[in-house]
Motif scaffolding. Structure first.
Motif, short mmCIF file in Angstrom:
data_model
loop_
_atom_site.label_atom_id
_atom_site.label_comp_id
_atom_site.label_asym_id
_atom_site.label_seq_id
_atom_site.Cartn_x
_atom_site.Cartn_y
_atom_site.Cartn_z
N TRP A 260 64.67 56.58 20.92
CA TRP A 260 63.50 57.21 20.11
C TRP A 260 62.96 55.87 19.36
CZ3 TRP A 260 63.55 61.93 17.76
CH2 TRP A 260 62.84 62.26 16.64
N LEU A 261 61.45 56.16 19.59
CA LEU A 261 60.60 55.26 18.83
C LEU A 261 59.91 55.54 17.60
CD1 LEU A 261 59.01 52.55 18.71
CD2 LEU A 261 57.22 53.47 20.49
N HIS A 262 60.23 55.08 16.62
CA HIS A 262 59.78 55.32 15.16
C HIS A 262 58.55 54.15 14.53
CE1 HIS A 262 58.77 56.60 11.11
NE2 HIS A 262 59.61 55.50 10.67
N VAL A 263 57.38 54.56 14.56
CA VAL A 263 56.51 53.63 14.12
C VAL A 263 56.41 53.71 12.36
CG1 VAL A 263 54.08 52.94 14.20
CG2 VAL A 263 55.36 53.76 16.34
N ASP A 264 56.59 52.34 11.85
CA ASP A 264 56.29 52.24 10.47
C ASP A 264 54.88 51.86 10.31
OD1 ASP A 264 56.10 51.72 7.96
OD2 ASP A 264 57.71 50.33 7.72
N ALA A 265 53.86 53.01 9.98
CA ALA A 265 52.53 52.40 9.82
C ALA A 265 52.19 52.85 8.38
CB ALA A 265 51.61 53.30 10.62
N ALA A 266 53.24 52.60 7.56
CA ALA A 266 52.97 52.94 6.00
C ALA A 266 51.71 52.61 5.33
CB ALA A 266 54.27 52.71 5.16
N TYR A 267 51.61 51.29 5.85
CA TYR A 267 50.48 50.53 5.12
C TYR A 267 49.12 50.74 6.15
CZ TYR A 267 47.12 47.02 4.13
OH TYR A 267 45.82 46.20 4.17
N GLY A 268 49.19 50.16 7.47
CA GLY A 268 48.25 50.30 8.25
C GLY A 268 47.75 51.57 8.83
N GLY A 269 48.68 52.37 9.05
CA GLY A 269 48.27 53.57 9.68
C GLY A 269 46.91 54.38 9.07
N SER A 270 46.75 54.35 8.17
CA SER A 270 45.37 54.74 7.35
C SER A 270 44.29 54.35 7.71
CB SER A 270 45.41 54.58 5.75
OG SER A 270 46.43 55.60 5.20
N ALA A 271 44.02 53.10 8.37
CA ALA A 271 43.13 52.52 8.80
C ALA A 271 42.47 52.97 10.15
CB ALA A 271 43.10 50.94 8.97
N ALA A 272 43.31 53.84 10.61
CA ALA A 272 42.90 54.40 12.00
C ALA A 272 41.74 55.53 11.72
CB ALA A 272 44.22 54.96 12.67
N ILE A 273 41.66 55.97 10.52
CA ILE A 273 40.66 56.91 10.31
C ILE A 273 39.05 56.41 10.35
CG2 ILE A 273 42.00 58.22 8.80
CD1 ILE A 273 40.15 57.41 6.48
N VAL A 274 39.06 54.77 10.30
CA VAL A 274 37.81 54.15 10.82
C VAL A 274 37.81 54.13 12.11
CG1 VAL A 274 36.62 52.12 10.29
CG2 VAL A 274 38.35 52.81 8.41
N PRO A 275 36.77 54.57 12.55
CA PRO A 275 36.38 54.92 14.18
C PRO A 275 36.68 53.47 14.90
CG PRO A 275 35.04 56.10 13.13
CD PRO A 275 35.53 55.33 12.00
N GLU A 276 36.13 52.36 14.37
CA GLU A 276 36.38 51.20 15.05
C GLU A 276 37.70 50.33 14.92
OE1 GLU A 276 34.07 50.02 11.21
OE2 GLU A 276 34.38 51.79 12.60
#
Length: 481
Positions: A260-276
């Motif tokens: 199972w691959l779990h990704v902890d993007a608790a901090y960085g994940g939100s930045a993916a809403i920025v298209p670039e």
């Protein structure tokens, strides 16, 4: 309380909050009190008779505000800087008024269905696949623990039914995470009864990212020794440095070994809403679960963590338990929150995120995250150009790791290392003692380094420039005076 008094005090409190945000820059960021100060000013027991709301609100100013560390201060640069926003506060207020317990669909259809819709909106903003279904918990610590529990259910060894203790038929289970992974992974392992020996920490490279080859070697070694690898936790935005583990390479290893691959993007994940910046989630289309925290970088009042999971059936298998008094006619046609975690009742958290997403829109949220990243690059450029300072880690988001490094001629390595650690710690405490900014630290390569995190919706370049001035003032005071 009468409706008339409720209106009057409600207006007063909203006015107080508006004034608080207008004057917050005049307040010390870090609470300027000693341990026990507030307790010594409070009565030892509760009042026998009710007190007036006027008196209670007066004590907010007299007692509570001086004992606050102001997380919404624009010069709060410690840990992961966060802040609330007006629509989020309104959402929290309405949620408190509704006071629903979202355990079953019928106990709160609005909470259940709004959560599904809001998290699907967010999924689309992030560019995640449709197969990832979202679920709200309080914090990433709890989200990751639930993800690991679902992964453990996938080993198909009747752990839910028979437990783990006293079983000779159950091999040692193994979870992998990098040396830079958040401590919540350790705590989740402990809580689930796996024990700390089940967590294997993988070394990192020069940019503090998990070494994928070292992971592959560790998995092979464990399998040869009879251990059962079942889960890997990769991080997008580590706590110390905001580094990004090589998720595509890690995903290949997980696929090869059926982990199972779990990704902890608790901090960085939100930045993916920025298209670039959407590339930060590269490889996450192969993840089984992913967590991100809107209460970190989407201006949502604490607490609200989102777990996206590709296998909700596994999550449900791990936790669903429906006693007779919770049976309902529609239970097979709807999603009930209590089936997907340890909690029975759940707060109406989706409301505040829904209001924030509608108020700002994706473009408004992305613009603010983009600006925070720009400010971090500006600060890092000042550090790079300064003779007596250095950047100590890459800056992929809005966190800068740096330290003062003034030279003393003829100084040996060990003596210099101790001096610089002490100097940087003193600089940090000196800045924090001014009340004008708040910084935190970490250790990288056995060196104490400072962290400047930008994430507050009210932070501007002037605040970043001001803390740079404070840092240099402290350096000159402590080293050059």
């Amino acid at each position: 309380m009468s409706a008339e008094d409720f209106r009057r005090f409600g207006h007063e409190i909203i006015d107080w909050i508006a004034n608080y945000f207008e004057r917050i820059e005049n307040l010390p960021v870090l609470a300027q009190i000693e341990p026990g100060d507030l307790k010594s000013r409070l009565p030892a027991s509760a009042p026998a008779k009710g007190e007036s709301m006027d008196a209670i609100l007066a004590d907010i100013d007299r007692l509570i505000v001086p004992a606050l560390t102001h997380w919404s201060h624009p010069s709060f640069f410690a840990y992961f800087a966060t802040s609330t926003s007006a629509p989020g506060i309104f959402g929290e207020l309405l949620s408190a008024a509704f006071d629903v317990k979202s355990m079953l669909w019928r106990t709160s259809p609005a909470s259940t269905e709004l959560e599904e819709v809001t998290l699907d909106w967010l999924r689309q903003m992030l560019g995640l696949e449709e197969g990832m279904s979202g679920f709200i918990y309080d914090t990433a610590s709890v989200s990751s623990m639930h993800a690991i529990a679902a992964a453990r259910e996938g080993v198909n060894m009747r752990i839910r039914e028979e437990g783990m203790s006293g079983r000779k038929d159950l091999p040692q289970l193994r979870v992998y995470a990098s040396e830079q992974a958040h401590s919540s992974i350790d705590k989740g392992i402990i809580t689930l009864g796996l024990g700390q020996r089940s967590l294997r920490k993988i070394p990192v490279d020069g940019q503090f990212r998990m070494d994928a080859k070292a992971l592959a070697d560790a998995v092979e070694e464990d399998k040869r020794n009879g251990t059962l690898p079942f889960c890997v936790v990769a991080t997008v935005g580590t706590t110390s440095t905001s580094s990004l583990d090589p998720v595509p390479a890690i995903a290949e290893i997980c696929e090869q070994h059926k982990m199972w691959l779990h990704v902890d993007a608790a901090y960085g994940g939100s930045a993916a809403i920025v298209p670039e910046m959407r590339h930060i989630l590269a490889g996450c289309d192969q993840a089984d679960s992913l967590v991100l925290n809107p209460h970190k970088w989407l201006f949502t009042p604490f607490d609200l963590s989102v777990l996206y999971c590709r296998h909700l059936d596994m999550l449900r298998r791990a936790f669903a338990l429906v006693p007779e008094y919770l049976c309902t006619p529609e239970q097979d046609k709807v999603r009930s929150g209590s089936d997907y975690g340890v909690q029975l009742g759940r707060r109406f958290r989706a409301l505040k995120l829904w209001m924030i997403m509608r108020y700002f829109g994706q473009e408004g949220l992305a613009a603010r995250i983009r600006e925070h990243c720009r400010l971090a690059q500006v600060f890092a450029s000042w550090v790079d150009k300064a003779r007596d300072w250095e950047v100590t880690a890459p800056v992929p988001f809005a966190l800068v790791c740096f330290r003062a490094c003034p030279q003393i001629e003829g100084e040996t390595g060990e003596v210099r290392a101790k001096r610089l650690d002490a100097l940087n710690e003193a600089i940090m405490h000196g800045v924090n003692a001014t009340g004008r900014a708040f910084l935190s630290h970490t250790k990288l390569n056995d060196q104490l380094v400072l962290r400047l995190s930008i994430g507050n919706i009210r932070t501007t370049e002037s605040h970043v420039r001001a803390v740079w001035g404070l840092l240099n003032d402290q350096l000159h005071l402590l080293h050059f005076s």
